[in-house]
Structures are given as C-alpha cells and as structure tokens.
Design a protein around this motif. Structure first.
Motif, mmCIF file in Angstrom:
data_model
loop_
_atom_site.group_PDB
_atom_site.id
_atom_site.type_symbol
_atom_site.label_atom_id
_atom_site.label_comp_id
_atom_site.label_asym_id
_atom_site.label_seq_id
_atom_site.Cartn_x
_atom_site.Cartn_y
_atom_site.Cartn_z
ATOM 1 N N GLN A 77 0.823 -1.212 0.000
ATOM 2 C CA GLN A 77 0.000 0.000 0.000
ATOM 3 C C GLN A 77 0.855 1.259 0.000
ATOM 4 N N GLN A 132 1.901 1.804 -3.600
ATOM 5 C CA GLN A 132 0.763 2.227 -4.417
ATOM 6 C C GLN A 132 0.425 3.689 -4.156
ATOM 7 N N LEU A 160 -8.187 1.852 -1.801
ATOM 8 C CA LEU A 160 -7.396 1.107 -2.773
ATOM 9 C C LEU A 160 -8.111 -0.209 -3.041
ATOM 10 N N THR A 183 -8.306 -1.445 0.928
ATOM 11 C CA THR A 183 -7.634 -0.668 1.975
ATOM 12 C C THR A 183 -8.101 0.768 1.926
ATOM 13 N N ILE A 243 -3.359 3.906 7.546
ATOM 14 C CA ILE A 243 -4.361 2.939 7.113
ATOM 15 C C ILE A 243 -5.513 2.921 8.121
ATOM 16 N N SER A 285 -8.468 -2.310 6.546
ATOM 17 C CA SER A 285 -8.016 -3.163 5.453
ATOM 18 C C SER A 285 -8.741 -4.501 5.533
ATOM 19 N N SER A 340 3.729 0.584 6.355
ATOM 20 C CA SER A 340 2.590 1.487 6.454
ATOM 21 C C SER A 340 2.275 1.739 7.918
#
Length: 345
Positions: A95, A98, A116, A127, A136, A139, A283
């Motif tokens: 993530q 991305q 995402l 996510t 985050i 998820s 993350s």
C-alpha cells in the motif's frame, strides 16, 4: 549512469521495472513478468525477476544501486527476506508503494481518504487510507473474486459450448477481452469454436463484483469516513466491464491507471530511487483502543482527527529492516534485524 529496480510480488508471480535512478518517472528501460511456478514460493519469482533485470543492466554496462520489493503481507516479506541472503534490497508494504505512485502522478486527493481496490489473481484487497497522513484506517481481503476465479469461470463457459482449453489459455482469452469486445476460441483437439463477448464475461463475474461493492460499503460504514475516491488496481481491473459495474454501483470518483497491474512496481521504483538506504518501509496503521463500559463514544470527526495526529507522529518513525549489502563479506552471523515504528495492539 546508475539504475534502480522495482519489483512487486503477488500470488501470480512477480513484475519488475528497471530505470535510471534520476529518471524513475520516465518509461522503464526494461521490464519483465515472471509467472509463479506451481507449488513454488512467492520469493522464487521475485529473485528470478531480479536476476533477469541484473542481466539487462549488465548488457548496458550499468549498475543497479537500489532494489525495492513490494509485499502484500508479512508472510511474503519473511520468505523474501530469508531467501535474500546477502542481496541488498528494500522491502515495502504494497500500500505504501501504491500510494507513493498515485501521489507522484497527481491522482491522490490532497485531503480526505482514498480506497485502494486491488483486484489481483488470488483475490481482492481493499484498503482505506488517509491521504494526508497515509495512515491505514481499515483493510480487508476477500477471495470471492479474483483473476484465478475469472479464468476458471471462463473455462467453464467455454466447456459448455464444447470448447476445452487449459487455464493458461483461458487466462489469455480473458486478458484479450480487456481490449476486444468479441473473441473466438478454438478447441485445439476437436476444432470446435466458441464466440465470447465482453458482455458474456461481465455476466460471469457480476456476482463477485456485487460482493465487492458490499465489501466497500461495509468498510465505509465501519470507518465512518466517506472516501474522496477509489483507486482501481491490479490486472483484473483492466477489464472495462468490471470498471463500468463498479462505477454504476458506487457513488465514488474512480482513479484508474492504464497499467493498473504495474502501479505497485512503479511505486517501488520511486522508493528505490528515493530511499536507497532503507531496509523496510512499513505502512502506519491506526488501531483504536477498545471502549470501556460506560465511556462516551467519540464523534466521527474527533476520531478522524485522532487518526491524523496518531499517524503523523507514527510517520516520523517509519520502520526500517536491516539487511546485508550485496557482495559484502560478513562474519558468518545472521543479518541483524532492527524494527522501528508503530506497533499493533
């Protein structure tokens, strides 16, 4: 000139991109895709891709200064780290890569959160991330729909029409439907033919897409934060029928890259060029503390503010995983691992 290499590890195999360290935003000078061997580990494809790209760099008489590999989960990261030996590389949460590429391309909203929607070979990873702090919020993963399932469904449809093909062939035909509205499939043994349209494929996968829509709505309800947009990632989102169905079912702006399966790889390339000394980039996850009986429930606005503050502090101590440098001599001891960063409760 020197080069950087980005690799993304997935259930179907590995993808790699090789580019100059000062030009990671330009088209790569080389790339490859390595399919995962039946029964093989996730790490096999990664290091085969690295080997191929090193040969490509050697042919150009150039040197790779940084290698970054994205991982979807800690199991994959552990397998790659164990196999790496003295190879010098950076492991990156998928993530993170991305989000880095979406920010670089200007597609990432400045405020709010983003979803995402990563639909790959083995399933869907969903996510929700705060755009400003990159924390985050939630998820989830589902295997109800995915590229492997789509291949099997198409193979079943063809068999009903008297055409028998193997999974690899059905996968090629599925990928062809991403650009062609109609394809003709021929049985290599009996010569029977079947015509498949993009609408036929849409009907096949509609139940799985509807399930994913419920998945998205459930996540939004759980976080209490309505996302500003949803990014469509993974090779399966190349199919226009899937994108159209998601657009129709969800009231969300959709972000789509022409090569959605390479978004993680391109993010790895950017991070390999920016952080050559890092060994693990993780993350930041927000973990709310369970509410005690009798406590007041905080408002959603206060919760989002707490997420932003927590992630901002956590982001200043992003994790790094130490690995031995390629080609260096050691004293025979295992590489020392140091993890610094927020812990999960």
């Amino acid at each position: 000139m020197v080069l950087v290499l980005g690799v993304s590890a997935g259930a179907a195999g590995a993808r790699a991109m090789l580019t100059h360290s000062d030009q990671p935003h330009l088209p790569p000078i080389d790339r490859c895709k390595v399919a995962r061997r039946t029964g093989g580990g996730i790490e096999e494809g990664v290091f085969e891709a690295v080997r191929l790209m090193r040969k490509s760099a050697a042919r150009r008489d150039e040197f790779i200064t940084g290698i970054a590999v994205t991982c979807r989960c800690s199991t994959h990261a552990d397998a790659i780290r164990t196999t790496a030996g003295r190879n010098r590389l950076t492991l990156i949460d998928e993530q993170v890569a991305q989000l880095r590429y979406l920010r670089f391309t200007g597609r990432l909203p400045a405020e709010g959160s983003i979803l995402l929607y990563d639909l790959g070979a083995s399933g869907l990873t969903l996510t929700q991330i705060d755009c400003r702090t990159e924390a985050i919020l939630a998820s989830k993963r589902s295997t109800v729909l995915g590229g492997d399932g789509h291949d099997s469904l198409l193979r079943w449809l063809l068999a009903r029409g008297g055409v028998s093909v193997d999974l690899a062939t059905s996968r090629r035909h599925k990928e062809a439907l991403a650009s062609d509205r109609v394809i003709t499939v021929c049985d290599p043994i009996n010569g029977h033919r079947a015509v498949i349209t993009r609408s036929d494929f849409a009907d096949l996968v509609s139940a799985g897409v509807h399930h994913s829509v419920s998945f998205v709505r459930q996540m939004i309800d759980e976080t209490g934060v309505h996302p500003s947009a949803m990014a469509l990632l993974g090779g399966c989102t190349r199919n226009k029928s899937i994108r159209d169905e998601l657009k129709q079912q969800l009231d969300l702006p959709l972000i789509y890259d022409p090569e959605p399966e390479f978004v993680s790889t391109r993010g790895a390339v950017l991070l390999a060029a920016e952080r050559p000394s890092a060994r693990r980039v993780r993350s930041v996850r927000f973990n709310p503390v369970p509410r005690l009986r009798g406590e007041d429930i905080p408002s959603r606005r206060k919760l989002v503010a707490a997420i932003a503050v927590t992630a901002t502090l956590g982001g200043t101590i992003a994790g790094a995983l130490a690995m031995n440098h390629e080609g260096e001599h050691t004293d025979g001891k295992q590489p020392t691992v140091e993890v610094v960063g927020p812990t999960r409760h």
